[in-house]
Design a protein around this motif. Sequence first.
Motif, PDB file in Angstrom:
ATOM      1  N   ALA A  12      -8.734   1.153  -3.799  1.00  0.00           N
ATOM      2  CA  ALA A  12      -8.332  -0.227  -3.541  1.00  0.00           C
ATOM      3  C   ALA A  12      -6.817  -0.329  -3.395  1.00  0.00           C
ATOM      4  O   ALA A  12      -6.310  -1.062  -2.536  1.00  0.00           O
ATOM      5  CB  ALA A  12      -8.823  -1.139  -4.664  1.00  0.00           C
ATOM      6  N   LEU A  13      -6.090   0.403  -4.207  1.00  0.00           N
ATOM      7  CA  LEU A  13      -4.629   0.368  -4.119  1.00  0.00           C
ATOM      8  C   LEU A  13      -4.145   0.933  -2.789  1.00  0.00           C
ATOM      9  O   LEU A  13      -3.225   0.385  -2.166  1.00  0.00           O
ATOM     10  CB  LEU A  13      -4.012   1.152  -5.281  1.00  0.00           C
ATOM     11  CG  LEU A  13      -2.485   1.166  -5.341  1.00  0.00           C
ATOM     12  CD1 LEU A  13      -1.937  -0.241  -5.538  1.00  0.00           C
ATOM     13  CD2 LEU A  13      -2.001   2.086  -6.463  1.00  0.00           C
ATOM     14  N   GLY A  15      -5.759   0.855  -0.030  1.00  0.00           N
ATOM     15  CA  GLY A  15      -6.057  -0.170   0.966  1.00  0.00           C
ATOM     16  C   GLY A  15      -5.069  -1.317   0.941  1.00  0.00           C
ATOM     17  O   GLY A  15      -4.634  -1.803   1.989  1.00  0.00           O
ATOM     18  N   GLU A  16      -4.688  -1.754  -0.263  1.00  0.00           N
ATOM     19  CA  GLU A  16      -3.721  -2.846  -0.371  1.00  0.00           C
ATOM     20  C   GLU A  16      -2.374  -2.455   0.234  1.00  0.00           C
ATOM     21  O   GLU A  16      -1.758  -3.227   0.970  1.00  0.00           O
ATOM     22  CB  GLU A  16      -3.543  -3.225  -1.849  1.00  0.00           C
ATOM     23  CG  GLU A  16      -4.763  -3.871  -2.476  1.00  0.00           C
ATOM     24  CD  GLU A  16      -4.714  -3.836  -4.001  1.00  0.00           C
ATOM     25  OE1 GLU A  16      -3.624  -3.531  -4.551  1.00  0.00           O
ATOM     26  OE2 GLU A  16      -5.754  -4.086  -4.630  1.00  0.00           O
ATOM     27  N   ALA A  17      -1.927  -1.237  -0.082  1.00  0.00           N
ATOM     28  CA  ALA A  17      -0.637  -0.784   0.449  1.00  0.00           C
ATOM     29  C   ALA A  17      -0.685  -0.665   1.969  1.00  0.00           C
ATOM     30  O   ALA A  17       0.256  -1.064   2.669  1.00  0.00           O
ATOM     31  CB  ALA A  17      -0.262   0.559  -0.180  1.00  0.00           C
ATOM     32  N   GLU A  19      -2.745  -2.222   4.117  1.00  0.00           N
ATOM     33  CA  GLU A  19      -2.883  -3.529   4.770  1.00  0.00           C
ATOM     34  C   GLU A  19      -1.557  -4.280   4.785  1.00  0.00           C
ATOM     35  O   GLU A  19      -1.228  -4.960   5.772  1.00  0.00           O
ATOM     36  CB  GLU A  19      -3.954  -4.361   4.062  1.00  0.00           C
ATOM     37  CG  GLU A  19      -5.373  -3.819   4.209  1.00  0.00           C
ATOM     38  CD  GLU A  19      -5.920  -3.929   5.632  1.00  0.00           C
ATOM     39  OE1 GLU A  19      -5.254  -4.560   6.486  1.00  0.00           O
ATOM     40  OE2 GLU A  19      -7.004  -3.377   5.887  1.00  0.00           O
ATOM     41  N   ARG A  20      -0.775  -4.170   3.706  1.00  0.00           N
ATOM     42  CA  ARG A  20       0.540  -4.821   3.695  1.00  0.00           C
ATOM     43  C   ARG A  20       1.431  -4.266   4.802  1.00  0.00           C
ATOM     44  O   ARG A  20       2.125  -5.018   5.484  1.00  0.00           O
ATOM     45  CB  ARG A  20       1.215  -4.620   2.334  1.00  0.00           C
ATOM     46  CG  ARG A  20       0.743  -5.543   1.242  1.00  0.00           C
ATOM     47  CD  ARG A  20       1.728  -5.587   0.077  1.00  0.00           C
ATOM     48  NE  ARG A  20       1.914  -4.270  -0.516  1.00  0.00           N
ATOM     49  CZ  ARG A  20       1.189  -3.801  -1.533  1.00  0.00           C
ATOM     50  NH1 ARG A  20       0.224  -4.548  -2.059  1.00  0.00           N
ATOM     51  NH2 ARG A  20       1.428  -2.608  -2.041  1.00  0.00           N
ATOM     52  N   THR A 104       3.336   3.846   2.747  1.00  0.00           N
ATOM     53  CA  THR A 104       4.107   2.879   3.526  1.00  0.00           C
ATOM     54  C   THR A 104       4.963   3.597   4.561  1.00  0.00           C
ATOM     55  O   THR A 104       4.990   3.227   5.740  1.00  0.00           O
ATOM     56  CB  THR A 104       5.006   2.054   2.588  1.00  0.00           C
ATOM     57  OG1 THR A 104       4.176   1.299   1.701  1.00  0.00           O
ATOM     58  CG2 THR A 104       5.903   1.115   3.364  1.00  0.00           C
TER      59      THR A 104
END
Length: 372
Positions: A12-13, A15-17, A19-20, A104
């Motif tokens: 999940a982390l 994915g969050e990174a 998507e940002r 990132t």
Amino acid sequence: MVVGPGLVADPALLGEAAEREFAALGVRGTIVHARDAAEVLSCTARAGDSGTAVVAVPGPTPQARELMGRAAGPVVWLDLARADDTEVGEGAAHLHGRGVEGLTWAIRHAVHRLSHPRRRVPYGDHRDQWADLYLPTLPADPPAAVSAGDSAGMAASAGAPVAVLVHGGNWRAVWAADLMDALALDLVGRGFAVWNLEYRRPDPHGWQAATDDVAAGLDALAGVDAPVDLDRVAVVGHSAGAQLALRAAADGARVSLAVSLAGILDLVEADRRWLGSGAVAAALGTRADAGSRLYGSASPLLRLPLKVRQLVVQGSGDELDLVDFGRRYARAAREAGDDVTYLEMSGDHFAVIDPRAPIWRTTALAITETLH
């Protein structure tokens, strides 16, 4: 983005990174958690097709890691842990040792690589001895020479000014030339040819290797077959790269302008204050009080006057020690007789290499006014 089987990280982390960063770059992205190496291979095979950027985080399985050495096109392979000796296939890139935050940078690098053509030019035999050359779009019909006698002058004036970029990262090998991708794209859009320089970092190769490589990389510009004006060259370094850039200018590199972006310009005090958890001593191989001769040749503050025009840029929201170094350096350079402009504006350590930040836009205008 494809994540290989067995990767030790919270899905999940990741994915969050991702998507940002997709949102920040304005791109449409998908995330695939591959079941096996065959699915990783299937995803990486799409790299470069119809403008598709691929980031692959292979994970620990031997089958997935074996794919990294294959010629799979412009894939950006990412290892969350440090992996110095990893070889990747032709056209691919490898980022490592930056943890989950490295995702990132990997996504940025993958997208930036497709944004403008670049040519990789080696200047030595080691895999880290190269520069990426970006050329601006030139007018379709450049002005003709007035006479045969003027042809040499016209050829020089038709060439683009050059910005040589020297990345930072506390002189450590986990940081690489991808840090300067965004600046390269911004400057080429302003009419500059850009020479984004990679070099051997001191932690695996020693201090002299980094110093020699920056000098050799600058010298290699003279042999490049491209419409560039070698009488209008700015060397632009960020953080530790600013030390290398200004050191090269002090050593006699042929540049018109030396630019420090949040530079580590006083190595003696940087070591005494244990900046970057001892980054200076780790890079030079000795403490300042024990290696005064080495620090005397390496520290830009101790090399004044440089006898080259300089632009010292510092974000006021950066580490206070770096603000101190920038202010004291600029003052000392003026007192030594150098032509120095000091620019301090709002921004942190990375705002100075962010094309969206006002401090970079002001810096880019200053460089442009100086060299155009």
